[in-house]
Scaffold this active site. Structure first.
Site, PDB file in Angstrom:
ATOM      1  N   ASP A  10     121.249  59.534 -36.196  1.00  0.00           N
ATOM      2  CA  ASP A  10     122.204  59.254 -37.269  1.00  0.00           C
ATOM      3  C   ASP A  10     121.611  58.211 -38.203  1.00  0.00           C
ATOM      4  O   ASP A  10     120.684  57.479 -37.828  1.00  0.00           O
ATOM      5  CB  ASP A  10     123.557  58.761 -36.725  1.00  0.00           C
ATOM      6  CG  ASP A  10     124.594  58.624 -37.839  1.00  0.00           C
ATOM      7  OD1 ASP A  10     124.559  59.433 -38.787  1.00  0.00           O
ATOM      8  OD2 ASP A  10     125.431  57.712 -37.788  1.00  0.00           O
ATOM      9  N   SER A  11     122.195  58.134 -39.392  1.00  0.00           N
ATOM     10  CA  SER A  11     121.741  57.121 -40.337  1.00  0.00           C
ATOM     11  C   SER A  11     122.180  55.732 -39.875  1.00  0.00           C
ATOM     12  O   SER A  11     121.619  54.735 -40.311  1.00  0.00           O
ATOM     13  CB  SER A  11     122.324  57.416 -41.720  1.00  0.00           C
ATOM     14  OG  SER A  11     123.730  57.517 -41.633  1.00  0.00           O
ATOM     15  N   CYS A  73     124.284  63.126 -38.180  1.00  0.00           N
ATOM     16  CA  CYS A  73     124.571  62.715 -39.564  1.00  0.00           C
ATOM     17  C   CYS A  73     124.882  63.947 -40.429  1.00  0.00           C
ATOM     18  O   CYS A  73     124.039  64.837 -40.581  1.00  0.00           O
ATOM     19  CB  CYS A  73     123.358  61.977 -40.111  1.00  0.00           C
ATOM     20  SG  CYS A  73     123.536  61.454 -41.813  1.00  0.00           S
ATOM     21  N   GLU A 158     130.395  50.388 -41.362  1.00  0.00           N
ATOM     22  CA  GLU A 158     129.122  49.907 -40.797  1.00  0.00           C
ATOM     23  C   GLU A 158     129.183  48.379 -40.607  1.00  0.00           C
ATOM     24  O   GLU A 158     128.604  47.841 -39.682  1.00  0.00           O
ATOM     25  CB  GLU A 158     127.995  50.321 -41.759  1.00  0.00           C
ATOM     26  CG  GLU A 158     126.598  50.309 -41.220  1.00  0.00           C
ATOM     27  CD  GLU A 158     126.240  51.390 -40.207  1.00  0.00           C
ATOM     28  OE1 GLU A 158     125.374  51.089 -39.397  1.00  0.00           O
ATOM     29  OE2 GLU A 158     126.792  52.520 -40.196  1.00  0.00           O
ATOM     30  N   CYS A 188     131.937  63.333 -41.766  1.00  0.00           N
ATOM     31  CA  CYS A 188     131.029  62.185 -41.776  1.00  0.00           C
ATOM     32  C   CYS A 188     131.108  61.515 -40.414  1.00  0.00           C
ATOM     33  O   CYS A 188     132.210  61.372 -39.862  1.00  0.00           O
ATOM     34  CB  CYS A 188     131.457  61.220 -42.878  1.00  0.00           C
ATOM     35  SG  CYS A 188     130.606  59.635 -42.825  1.00  0.00           S
ATOM     36  N   HIS A 190     130.985  58.571 -39.497  1.00  0.00           N
ATOM     37  CA  HIS A 190     131.671  57.285 -39.392  1.00  0.00           C
ATOM     38  C   HIS A 190     133.201  57.392 -39.392  1.00  0.00           C
ATOM     39  O   HIS A 190     133.865  56.511 -38.883  1.00  0.00           O
ATOM     40  CB  HIS A 190     131.222  56.382 -40.547  1.00  0.00           C
ATOM     41  CG  HIS A 190     129.817  55.880 -40.404  1.00  0.00           C
ATOM     42  ND1 HIS A 190     128.751  56.719 -40.187  1.00  0.00           N
ATOM     43  CD2 HIS A 190     129.308  54.622 -40.422  1.00  0.00           C
ATOM     44  CE1 HIS A 190     127.642  55.997 -40.100  1.00  0.00           C
ATOM     45  NE2 HIS A 190     127.948  54.724 -40.243  1.00  0.00           N
TER      46      HIS A 190
HETATM   47  N1  DGL Z   1     125.936  59.455 -41.159  1.00  0.00           N
HETATM   48  C1  DGL Z   1     126.436  59.769 -42.471  1.00  0.00           C
HETATM   49  C2  DGL Z   1     127.183  61.090 -42.456  1.00  0.00           C
HETATM   50  O1  DGL Z   1     127.613  61.562 -41.425  1.00  0.00           O
HETATM   51  C3  DGL Z   1     127.359  58.695 -42.993  1.00  0.00           C
HETATM   52  C4  DGL Z   1     126.684  57.425 -43.328  1.00  0.00           C
HETATM   53  C5  DGL Z   1     125.702  57.500 -44.472  1.00  0.00           C
HETATM   54  O2  DGL Z   1     126.096  57.643 -45.637  1.00  0.00           O
HETATM   55  O3  DGL Z   1     124.542  57.403 -44.147  1.00  0.00           O
HETATM   56  O4  DGL Z   1     127.351  61.684 -43.480  1.00  0.00           O
END
Ligand code: DGL
Length: 271
Positions: A10-11, A73, A158, A188, A190
């Site tokens: 994930d990011s 992600c 975050e 998403c 998050h």
């Molecule tokens: N992990 C990203 C997603 O699921 C969300 C966070 C980001 O913008 O990096 O889209």
């Protein structure tokens, strides 16, 4: 032959929720998590940059011995996964697999009885990619899809500033409710961290779909259908956590969900 690992990418920290639910359902396998916490959010970046970041993340996890990587992600799944699967893997890692979260979520959404008007909240880049609309329409052409980008939410989540995320979320949900949606897909990683608030806000009539509730079963189905991959995954119950920056919130969440003894390893993935 040395066995490999399941990677979860994930990011940032949102993917920890997917990791937790996957590990709860399939605890016997070995896992490695990578959060690109230094470069989060991805949601406002270009397709090209998202591809480079995902390629670097996948490459890192492969070097850690992953045979299968789940891209938790949505932004990376929507903007870069196809290119990874069609160009990068056949050329460099033909025996490894990378799976995303868009198609499983779309498949799940269209199977819901009431899903005729599906609302999706996601990052700007996910909405712009059109990936959810495309996949849902492929499966159920008559389903109406209403997408809404909520770019401010991720930085607040975050940073554990959930109080500030709440009014943004409520405004977004109200605007989708005006479209008379019957289903809300959280597109998403998050947003499921706020799913109680989201479900309260939506009321009982709206079916809220959160990926941490569907990805574990989808992974199990994948492993059952692909014994050639499954048999290459180690079953010592090993867990490794890598981040590109150690943030307070990530550490707190990781030790709350995976135990105080977990070790976060800071790493560089840029190539
Ligand atoms: N992990 C990203 C997603 O699921 C969300 C966070 C980001 O913008 O990096 O889209």
């Amino acid at each position: 032959m040395r066995k490999g690992t399941i990677g979860i990418f994930d990011s940032g920290l949102g993917g920890l929720l997917i990791a937790r639910s996957v590990i709860q359902k399939l605890p016997r396998y070995d896992y490695a998590y990578l959060g690109d916490t230094k470069r989060v959010p991805y949601g406002d970046r270009s397709e090209e940059e998202i591809y480079t970041f995902l390629r670097e993340g996948v490459e890192f996890l492969f070097k850690q011995g992953c045979v299968l990587v789940i891209v938790a992600c949505n932004t990376a799944s929507a903007n870069a996964l196809r290119k990874i699967q069609r160009r990068y893997l056949p050329r460099y890692y033909p025996n490894r697999r990378v799976l995303g979260v868009i198609i499983p979520a779309a498949e799940y959404a269209v199977l819901q009885k009431r899903a005729k008007r599906v609302g999706i909240i996601a990052t700007k880049a996910t909405v712009a990619s059109g990936a959810y609309r495309r996949e849902i329409k492929k499966l159920a052409p008559r389903t109406r899809v209403f997408q809404l980008a909520t770019p401010l939410l991720v930085p607040f989540i975050e940073a554990n500033r959930l109080g500030e995320a709440q009014p943004i979320l409520e405004r977004a949900i109200r605007s989708l409710l005006r479209k008379r949606i019957d289903t809300l897909l959280l597109g998403c990683t998050h947003y499921p961290l706020l799913k109680r608030t989201i479900r309260d806000c939506c009321g009982k009539r709206i079916n809220v779909i959160a990926q941490d509730e569907i990805i574990p079963r989808k992974l199990l189905t994948y492993l059952l259908r692909h014994p050639e991959i499954e048999k290459r995954i180690g079953t010592r119950g090993q867990r490794k956590f890598f981040v590109t920056d150690i943030t307070e919130n990530f550490s707190a969440l990781a030790s709350r969900w995976f135990g105080k003894s977990i070790v976060l390893k800071k790493t560089t993935i840029e190539t």
